[in-house]
Design a protein around this motif. Structure first.
Motif, PDB file in Angstrom:
ATOM      1  N   ALA A   2     -25.850-108.711  60.234  1.00  0.00           N
ATOM      2  CA  ALA A   2     -24.908-108.021  59.327  1.00  0.00           C
ATOM      3  C   ALA A   2     -23.521-108.552  59.511  1.00  0.00           C
ATOM      4  O   ALA A   2     -23.084-108.821  60.631  1.00  0.00           O
ATOM      5  CB  ALA A   2     -24.939-106.539  59.602  1.00  0.00           C
ATOM      6  N   LYS A   4     -19.286-108.272  58.465  1.00  0.00           N
ATOM      7  CA  LYS A   4     -18.231-107.240  58.462  1.00  0.00           C
ATOM      8  C   LYS A   4     -18.135-106.555  57.118  1.00  0.00           C
ATOM      9  O   LYS A   4     -17.841-105.370  56.996  1.00  0.00           O
ATOM     10  CB  LYS A   4     -16.904-107.919  58.796  1.00  0.00           C
ATOM     11  CG  LYS A   4     -15.889-107.006  59.429  1.00  0.00           C
ATOM     12  CD  LYS A   4     -14.718-107.815  59.891  1.00  0.00           C
ATOM     13  CE  LYS A   4     -13.815-106.945  60.735  1.00  0.00           C
ATOM     14  NZ  LYS A   4     -12.628-107.686  61.199  1.00  0.00           N
ATOM     15  N   GLU A   5     -18.510-107.319  56.074  1.00  0.00           N
ATOM     16  CA  GLU A   5     -18.417-106.750  54.735  1.00  0.00           C
ATOM     17  C   GLU A   5     -19.530-105.749  54.462  1.00  0.00           C
ATOM     18  O   GLU A   5     -19.438-104.914  53.584  1.00  0.00           O
ATOM     19  CB  GLU A   5     -18.453-107.853  53.680  1.00  0.00           C
ATOM     20  CG  GLU A   5     -17.186-108.707  53.641  1.00  0.00           C
ATOM     21  CD  GLU A   5     -17.137-109.742  54.777  1.00  0.00           C
ATOM     22  OE1 GLU A   5     -18.163-109.863  55.480  1.00  0.00           O
ATOM     23  OE2 GLU A   5     -16.082-110.355  54.957  1.00  0.00           O
ATOM     24  N   ASP A   6     -20.646-105.816  55.201  1.00  0.00           N
ATOM     25  CA  ASP A   6     -21.778-104.924  54.957  1.00  0.00           C
ATOM     26  C   ASP A   6     -21.597-103.526  55.541  1.00  0.00           C
ATOM     27  O   ASP A   6     -22.358-102.612  55.240  1.00  0.00           O
ATOM     28  CB  ASP A   6     -23.066-105.550  55.525  1.00  0.00           C
ATOM     29  CG  ASP A   6     -23.415-106.854  54.805  1.00  0.00           C
ATOM     30  OD1 ASP A   6     -23.031-106.944  53.604  1.00  0.00           O
ATOM     31  OD2 ASP A   6     -24.054-107.686  55.413  1.00  0.00           O
ATOM     32  N   LYS A   7     -20.638-103.316  56.429  1.00  0.00           N
ATOM     33  CA  LYS A   7     -20.434-101.977  57.038  1.00  0.00           C
ATOM     34  C   LYS A   7     -19.874-100.996  56.002  1.00  0.00           C
ATOM     35  O   LYS A   7     -19.032-101.368  55.192  1.00  0.00           O
ATOM     36  CB  LYS A   7     -19.472-102.089  58.213  1.00  0.00           C
ATOM     37  CG  LYS A   7     -20.058-102.861  59.392  1.00  0.00           C
ATOM     38  CD  LYS A   7     -19.057-102.899  60.538  1.00  0.00           C
ATOM     39  CE  LYS A   7     -19.646-103.655  61.739  1.00  0.00           C
ATOM     40  NZ  LYS A   7     -18.692-103.704  62.855  1.00  0.00           N
ATOM     41  N   PRO A   8     -20.381 -99.720  56.018  1.00  0.00           N
ATOM     42  CA  PRO A   8     -19.883 -98.709  55.039  1.00  0.00           C
ATOM     43  C   PRO A   8     -18.417 -98.366  55.293  1.00  0.00           C
ATOM     44  O   PRO A   8     -17.973 -98.304  56.443  1.00  0.00           O
ATOM     45  CB  PRO A   8     -20.787 -97.508  55.279  1.00  0.00           C
ATOM     46  CG  PRO A   8     -21.278 -97.667  56.687  1.00  0.00           C
ATOM     47  CD  PRO A   8     -21.414 -99.142  56.927  1.00  0.00           C
TER      48      PRO A   8
END
Length: 311
Positions: A2, A4-8
């Motif tokens: 994953a 950094k952009e995939d974190k909510p």
């Protein structure tokens, strides 16, 4: 793996609370209602304090009255021609119509006072004397109480302020004013009156004895009767006028006390009035029996005709 952009993305909102915020102005309406209610309350208190006890009792009895009686026809308690007791004009009446209640519109309604009503009449007489500045200094000479026969009003003599001229039946000016004030207060009720004159035990200064305290007390009683009538009292209210000399003393311990010289007026209750009416009927019956007995024993004697004299 994953990135950094995939974190909510978590967003935290913090609301800052401020005391006494905007309420849309509803408090103003509530406050206006409160002020109006308080004003109405104090107005009610003022009215209750300014209205007499008799009027308050009348209002209380009005609301206790059944609705059938309130809207029924006939004369109202106040003597008005209204459809409601104590109200205004009868809106159902057309021009040219006259109700039975209007036939006696100039006469105040009368009723037989009970013990409570006589107490209220007592207060009314006292108020009439108290309201007259000329009579306030003489109010100690007016004694009012409730007896078993009714309301008794006594106007008594004072050593320094006699009601009548010495050995005479002429009322002093202040005594006339008292009689007139009392006479006005005794109208408006159905109760009948008795009136009696009294003297002290001093013998009348008359060597021939042709005129005594008996005649003097009777003449003084009639003088008081005339002033009561002059004051506005209906003369038909009187059932008995008597002179009692010193036979009924006010101060039995001192027969010469000036307070024994007095005029006594009794507004009779129903029991006393019926007793006098019954005695009068008995006397009338006895007089008729005597007349019939005379005719039976002497047929040639004609009955004595009653004189046609107006009272």
């Amino acid at each position: 793996m994953a990135t950094k952009e995939d974190k909510p993305l978590i967003v935290v909102k913090r609301i800052k609370k401020v005391a006494g915020g905007h309420h849309g102005g509803a408090w103003k309406i509530a406050y206006a209602d409160f002020v109006t209610a308080m004003m109405a309350f104090f107005l009610l208190m003022w009215l209750l304090a300014s209205v007499s006890k008799e009027d308050l009792k009348g209002i209380s009895e009005y609301f206790k009255m059944p609705i059938e009686k309130i809207v029924s026809t006939g004369p109202s308690a106040s003597g008005s021609s209204g459809i409601f007791v104590g109200g205004g004009k009868d809106l159902t009446r057309k021009d040219g119509e006259v109700s039975k209640a209007d036939d006696n519109s100039d006469k105040a309604p009368q009723r037989m006072l009970d013990e409570e009503g006589l107490k209220q009449l007592k207060a009314r007489v006292e108020s009439a004397i108290e309201a007259n500045p000329q009579l306030q200094s003489f109010k100690k000479q007016v004694l009012i109480d409730i007896t078993e026969d009714g309301l008794r009003i006594q106007i008594v003599d004072n050593l320094k302020r006699p009601m009548f001229a010495l050995s005479d039946d002429e009322l002093q000016p202040y005594a006339r004013d008292i009689m007139k004030a009392v006479g006005k207060s005794l109208n408006g009720v159905e109760n009948k009156l008795t009136l009696s004159g009294h003297t002290d035990a001093h013998p009348f200064p008359n060597k021939e004895k042709s005129y005594s305290n008996w005649e003097l007390s009777a003449d003084r009683a009639n003088a008081a009767r005339r002033e009561l009538v002059n004051g506005g009292m209906d003369e038909t209210k009187l059932m008995q006028v008597t002179g009692l000399s010193s036979a009924v003393l006010y101060d039995k311990t001192d027969p010469l006390n000036p307070i024994n010289r007095r005029i006594s007026i009794i507004v009779m209750n129903k029991k006393a009035q019926e007793r006098i009416e019954r005695n009068a009927s008995i006397e009338a019956g006895n007089a008729d029996a005597v007349q019939k007995g005379i005719q039976a024993s002497a047929p040639g004697i004609k009955p004595v005709a009653k004189p046609d004299v107006k009272p």
